[in-house]
Scaffold this motif. Structure first.
Motif, PDB file in Angstrom:
ATOM      1  N   ILE A 158       0.826  -1.211   0.000  1.00 50.73           N
ATOM      2  CA  ILE A 158       0.000   0.000   0.000  1.00 50.73           C
ATOM      3  C   ILE A 158       0.855   1.254   0.000  1.00 50.73           C
ATOM      4  O   ILE A 158       0.560   2.230  -0.686  1.00 50.73           O
ATOM      5  CB  ILE A 158      -0.930   0.029   1.234  1.00 50.73           C
ATOM      6  N   PHE A 159       1.928   1.256   0.785  1.00 53.49           N
ATOM      7  CA  PHE A 159       2.727   2.466   0.986  1.00 53.49           C
ATOM      8  C   PHE A 159       4.131   2.291   0.423  1.00 53.49           C
ATOM      9  O   PHE A 159       5.120   2.557   1.094  1.00 53.49           O
ATOM     10  CB  PHE A 159       2.797   2.800   2.479  1.00 53.49           C
ATOM     11  N   ASN A 160       4.219   1.843  -0.798  1.00 55.02           N
ATOM     12  CA  ASN A 160       5.514   1.576  -1.419  1.00 55.02           C
ATOM     13  C   ASN A 160       6.381   2.828  -1.497  1.00 55.02           C
ATOM     14  O   ASN A 160       7.572   2.800  -1.230  1.00 55.02           O
ATOM     15  CB  ASN A 160       5.312   0.990  -2.821  1.00 55.02           C
ATOM     16  N   LYS A 161       5.757   3.968  -1.840  1.00 55.99           N
ATOM     17  CA  LYS A 161       6.508   5.215  -1.978  1.00 55.99           C
ATOM     18  C   LYS A 161       5.997   6.300  -1.020  1.00 55.99           C
ATOM     19  O   LYS A 161       6.315   7.472  -1.171  1.00 55.99           O
ATOM     20  CB  LYS A 161       6.410   5.702  -3.424  1.00 55.99           C
ATOM     21  N   LYS A 162       5.202   5.910  -0.071  1.00 57.42           N
ATOM     22  CA  LYS A 162       4.639   6.880   0.873  1.00 57.42           C
ATOM     23  C   LYS A 162       5.001   6.482   2.291  1.00 57.42           C
ATOM     24  O   LYS A 162       5.321   5.331   2.580  1.00 57.42           O
ATOM     25  CB  LYS A 162       3.110   6.940   0.711  1.00 57.42           C
ATOM     26  N   LYS A 163       4.911   7.438   3.182  1.00 54.69           N
ATOM     27  CA  LYS A 163       5.265   7.188   4.572  1.00 54.69           C
ATOM     28  C   LYS A 163       4.019   6.885   5.395  1.00 54.69           C
ATOM     29  O   LYS A 163       2.949   7.424   5.141  1.00 54.69           O
ATOM     30  CB  LYS A 163       5.990   8.399   5.161  1.00 54.69           C
ATOM     31  N   ILE A 164       4.190   6.013   6.377  1.00 52.16           N
ATOM     32  CA  ILE A 164       3.116   5.703   7.314  1.00 52.16           C
ATOM     33  C   ILE A 164       3.738   5.490   8.686  1.00 52.16           C
ATOM     34  O   ILE A 164       4.872   5.005   8.791  1.00 52.16           O
ATOM     35  CB  ILE A 164       2.334   4.449   6.867  1.00 52.16           C
ATOM     36  N   ILE A 165       3.029   5.871   9.716  1.00 51.40           N
ATOM     37  CA  ILE A 165       3.515   5.691  11.085  1.00 51.40           C
ATOM     38  C   ILE A 165       2.737   4.549  11.726  1.00 51.40           C
ATOM     39  O   ILE A 165       1.508   4.549  11.734  1.00 51.40           O
ATOM     40  CB  ILE A 165       3.325   6.979  11.917  1.00 51.40           C
ATOM     41  N   ILE A 166       3.468   3.572  12.242  1.00 58.32           N
ATOM     42  CA  ILE A 166       2.840   2.482  12.971  1.00 58.32           C
ATOM     43  C   ILE A 166       3.593   2.308  14.285  1.00 58.32           C
ATOM     44  O   ILE A 166       4.822   2.266  14.307  1.00 58.32           O
ATOM     45  CB  ILE A 166       2.818   1.184  12.143  1.00 58.32           C
ATOM     46  N   THR A 167       2.858   2.239  15.386  1.00 60.42           N
ATOM     47  CA  THR A 167       3.499   2.300  16.699  1.00 60.42           C
ATOM     48  C   THR A 167       2.707   1.554  17.758  1.00 60.42           C
ATOM     49  O   THR A 167       1.500   1.326  17.603  1.00 60.42           O
ATOM     50  CB  THR A 167       3.667   3.770  17.136  1.00 60.42           C
ATOM     51  N   GLU A 168       3.403   1.168  18.817  1.00 61.28           N
ATOM     52  CA  GLU A 168       2.754   0.592  19.996  1.00 61.28           C
ATOM     53  C   GLU A 168       2.608   1.639  21.104  1.00 61.28           C
ATOM     54  O   GLU A 168       2.033   1.362  22.147  1.00 61.28           O
ATOM     55  CB  GLU A 168       3.571  -0.589  20.541  1.00 61.28           C
ATOM     56  N   LYS A 169       3.120   2.836  20.854  1.00 61.93           N
ATOM     57  CA  LYS A 169       3.028   3.914  21.836  1.00 61.93           C
ATOM     58  C   LYS A 169       2.297   5.101  21.219  1.00 61.93           C
ATOM     59  O   LYS A 169       2.529   5.453  20.063  1.00 61.93           O
ATOM     60  CB  LYS A 169       4.420   4.342  22.297  1.00 61.93           C
ATOM     61  N   ILE A 170       1.424   5.704  22.003  1.00 62.31           N
ATOM     62  CA  ILE A 170       0.655   6.855  21.513  1.00 62.31           C
ATOM     63  C   ILE A 170       1.586   8.006  21.157  1.00 62.31           C
ATOM     64  O   ILE A 170       2.473   8.366  21.946  1.00 62.31           O
ATOM     65  CB  ILE A 170      -0.357   7.331  22.572  1.00 62.31           C
ATOM     66  N   ILE A 171       1.419   8.565  19.972  1.00 60.45           N
ATOM     67  CA  ILE A 171       2.170   9.747  19.562  1.00 60.45           C
ATOM     68  C   ILE A 171       1.301  10.972  19.841  1.00 60.45           C
ATOM     69  O   ILE A 171       0.248  11.142  19.231  1.00 60.45           O
ATOM     70  CB  ILE A 171       2.533   9.676  18.071  1.00 60.45           C
ATOM     71  N   ILE A 172       1.738  11.796  20.759  1.00 55.36           N
ATOM     72  CA  ILE A 172       0.947  12.961  21.166  1.00 55.36           C
ATOM     73  C   ILE A 172       1.119  14.080  20.150  1.00 55.36           C
ATOM     74  O   ILE A 172       2.233  14.429  19.770  1.00 55.36           O
ATOM     75  CB  ILE A 172       1.357  13.437  22.570  1.00 55.36           C
ATOM     76  N   SER A 173       0.011  14.627  19.707  1.00 55.58           N
ATOM     77  CA  SER A 173       0.032  15.716  18.741  1.00 55.58           C
ATOM     78  C   SER A 173      -0.794  16.886  19.274  1.00 55.58           C
ATOM     79  O   SER A 173      -1.812  16.690  19.939  1.00 55.58           O
ATOM     80  CB  SER A 173      -0.533  15.249  17.398  1.00 55.58           C
ATOM     81  N   LYS A 174      -0.348  18.098  18.976  1.00 52.73           N
ATOM     82  CA  LYS A 174      -1.094  19.289  19.389  1.00 52.73           C
ATOM     83  C   LYS A 174      -2.307  19.530  18.486  1.00 52.73           C
ATOM     84  O   LYS A 174      -3.219  20.271  18.846  1.00 52.73           O
ATOM     85  CB  LYS A 174      -0.175  20.513  19.373  1.00 52.73           C
ATOM     86  N   LYS A 175      -2.290  18.887  17.321  1.00 52.29           N
ATOM     87  CA  LYS A 175      -3.388  19.061  16.379  1.00 52.29           C
ATOM     88  C   LYS A 175      -4.531  18.112  16.715  1.00 52.29           C
ATOM     89  O   LYS A 175      -4.317  17.024  17.254  1.00 52.29           O
ATOM     90  CB  LYS A 175      -2.896  18.800  14.955  1.00 52.29           C
ATOM     91  N   LYS A 176      -5.735  18.531  16.373  1.00 53.89           N
ATOM     92  CA  LYS A 176      -6.892  17.677  16.590  1.00 53.89           C
ATOM     93  C   LYS A 176      -6.873  16.516  15.600  1.00 53.89           C
ATOM     94  O   LYS A 176      -6.425  16.649  14.475  1.00 53.89           O
ATOM     95  CB  LYS A 176      -8.188  18.471  16.444  1.00 53.89           C
ATOM     96  N   CYS A 177      -7.359  15.369  16.053  1.00 50.59           N
ATOM     97  CA  CYS A 177      -7.311  14.180  15.224  1.00 50.59           C
ATOM     98  C   CYS A 177      -8.642  13.431  15.269  1.00 50.59           C
ATOM     99  O   CYS A 177      -9.494  13.691  16.123  1.00 50.59           O
ATOM    100  CB  CYS A 177      -6.186  13.252  15.675  1.00 50.59           C
ATOM    101  N   LEU A 178      -8.800  12.509  14.338  1.00 50.85           N
ATOM    102  CA  LEU A 178      -9.921  11.580  14.334  1.00 50.85           C
ATOM    103  C   LEU A 178      -9.411  10.201  14.725  1.00 50.85           C
ATOM    104  O   LEU A 178      -8.283   9.837  14.394  1.00 50.85           O
ATOM    105  CB  LEU A 178     -10.552  11.515  12.945  1.00 50.85           C
ATOM    106  N   ILE A 179     -10.238   9.443  15.417  1.00 53.16           N
ATOM    107  CA  ILE A 179      -9.881   8.071  15.765  1.00 53.16           C
ATOM    108  C   ILE A 179     -10.799   7.124  15.005  1.00 53.16           C
ATOM    109  O   ILE A 179     -12.018   7.314  14.971  1.00 53.16           O
ATOM    110  CB  ILE A 179     -10.008   7.818  17.281  1.00 53.16           C
ATOM    111  N   TYR A 180     -10.189   6.116  14.397  1.00 52.36           N
ATOM    112  CA  TYR A 180     -10.959   5.087  13.695  1.00 52.36           C
ATOM    113  C   TYR A 180     -10.755   3.772  14.433  1.00 52.36           C
ATOM    114  O   TYR A 180      -9.622   3.354  14.673  1.00 52.36           O
ATOM    115  CB  TYR A 180     -10.498   4.956  12.247  1.00 52.36           C
ATOM    116  N   ASN A 181     -11.862   3.130  14.791  1.00 52.26           N
ATOM    117  CA  ASN A 181     -11.804   1.947  15.638  1.00 52.26           C
ATOM    118  C   ASN A 181     -12.655   0.829  15.044  1.00 52.26           C
ATOM    119  O   ASN A 181     -13.661   1.096  14.389  1.00 52.26           O
ATOM    120  CB  ASN A 181     -12.315   2.324  17.042  1.00 52.26           C
ATOM    121  N   ASP A 182     -12.253  -0.404  15.277  1.00 50.08           N
ATOM    122  CA  ASP A 182     -13.038  -1.545  14.807  1.00 50.08           C
ATOM    123  C   ASP A 182     -13.236  -2.522  15.962  1.00 50.08           C
ATOM    124  O   ASP A 182     -12.499  -2.494  16.958  1.00 50.08           O
ATOM    125  CB  ASP A 182     -12.309  -2.236  13.637  1.00 50.08           C
ATOM    126  N   VAL A 183     -14.212  -3.399  15.818  1.00 48.21           N
ATOM    127  CA  VAL A 183     -14.453  -4.403  16.850  1.00 48.21           C
ATOM    128  C   VAL A 183     -13.232  -5.316  16.979  1.00 48.21           C
ATOM    129  O   VAL A 183     -12.526  -5.575  16.001  1.00 48.21           O
ATOM    130  CB  VAL A 183     -15.707  -5.247  16.542  1.00 48.21           C
TER     131      VAL A 183
END
Length: 301
Positions: A182-207
């Motif tokens: 999917i991200f052959n030439k693009k960057k993506i962040i994947i982590t086990e620790k929450i990355i704190i951001s000052k900007k507002k964000c959306l959360i997407y969750n699944d069962v």
């Protein structure tokens, strides 16, 4: 723009401009007259929202359809013969299945147009309907097991729209083969620790547990409990809204032991969630998809 003779087996089937066409046409309804196309809903998995959203659209557009809930056909019959039989009976097949390969076989041997309403691998209708509200947002967090069908679909489609994605998931679920595709030439962040951001964000969750899943529930809950959406997360992140692929199993009891689910009850009932709007958008996307396939269904005045 139309989707004449175009299957929707998974989220790889749509290009960026096709997704944008769907989103642009969500609130548009042309003046149409209907051909007598034969439509089938093949329902191998339980459903409330997706199937009923589809039926809602069929009723709105005055389209006749047949619902097949019999699992016997898929489990006991030769799937190629079953597919050819469906092709003789129906022009359009909307299917929910436990197996992506079954959907591919039906699309190959039936000769009908096949639309994936949900499978173990993908949930394109859900992801595309949520894209209508996720598009152009700067930061989107994905919480939990990103190998779930909904996560896989939403990741594919968000990558086409160049949205910043942060996947917050246990390391054992990290699927690098999928991510590289999917991200052959693009960057993506994947982590086990929450990355704190000052900007507002959306959360997407699944069962945490998809229907029909047979994994070890207790071990999976222990692994995912630190990735739950709760009051602690609300304090850490500046959250605009929380998306969730319903249903949310709020009370999980296994062997007389109560377990937490992916979304705390107080969060589920909070102003951060807007599940009613998600359902309405799903109806709009299905309607948009059918209308854009007008060479199959409709004749424009």
């Amino acid at each position: 723009m139309n989707f004449y003779n175009k299957h929707l087996l998974n989220d790889f089937n749509f290009k960026k401009y096709e997704i944008l066409s769907l989103l642009e046409n969500v609130n548009k309804l042309n003046c149409l007259s209907f051909f007598n196309k034969k439509i089938c809903i093949l329902n191998e998995k339980q459903s409330l929202r997706t199937i009923n959203s589809l039926i809602n659209v069929f009723n709105l557009l005055n389209l006749k359809f047949t619902v097949i809930n019999n699992k016997h056909n898929i489990k006991k019959e030769n799937i190629k013969d079953f597919s050819r039989t469906l092709g003789l009976l129906y022009d359009y097949i909307f299917i929910r299945s436990n197996n992506d390969n079954i959907i591919k076989i039906i699309s190959k041997f039936s000769g009908s147009i096949v639309i994936n309403l949900l499978s173990n691998g993908f949930h394109p209708i859900q992801s595309i309907s949520d894209l209508n509200m996720l598009n152009k947002k700067k930061i989107i967090y994905l919480f939990g097991d990103f190998n779930s069908n909904v996560f896989r679909s939403i990741i594919i489609n968000l990558s086409k729209l160049n949205v910043n994605i942060i996947i917050f998931s246990p390391k054992m679920y990290w699927n690098f083969i999928f991510l590289k595709k999917i991200f052959n030439k693009k960057k993506i962040i994947i982590t086990e620790k929450i990355i704190i951001s000052k900007k507002k964000c959306l959360i997407y969750n699944d069962v945490w547990f998809s229907m029909g899943e047979t994994s070890n529930f207790i071990n999976k809950i222990k692994l995912l409990i630190n990735f739950q959406i709760n009051k602690k997360i609300l304090k850490i992140l500046k959250i605009r809204k929380i998306f969730h692929c319903l249903p949310c199993f709020k009370n999980i009891k296994i062997k007389k032991i109560n377990f937490e689910s992916e979304l705390k009850e107080n969060i589920f009932e909070s102003n951060f969630t807007f599940f009613e709007k998600q359902i309405n958008k799903k109806i709009s996307i299905i309607k948009s998809y059918i209308i854009l396939g007008e060479k199959i269904f409709f004749k424009i005045f």
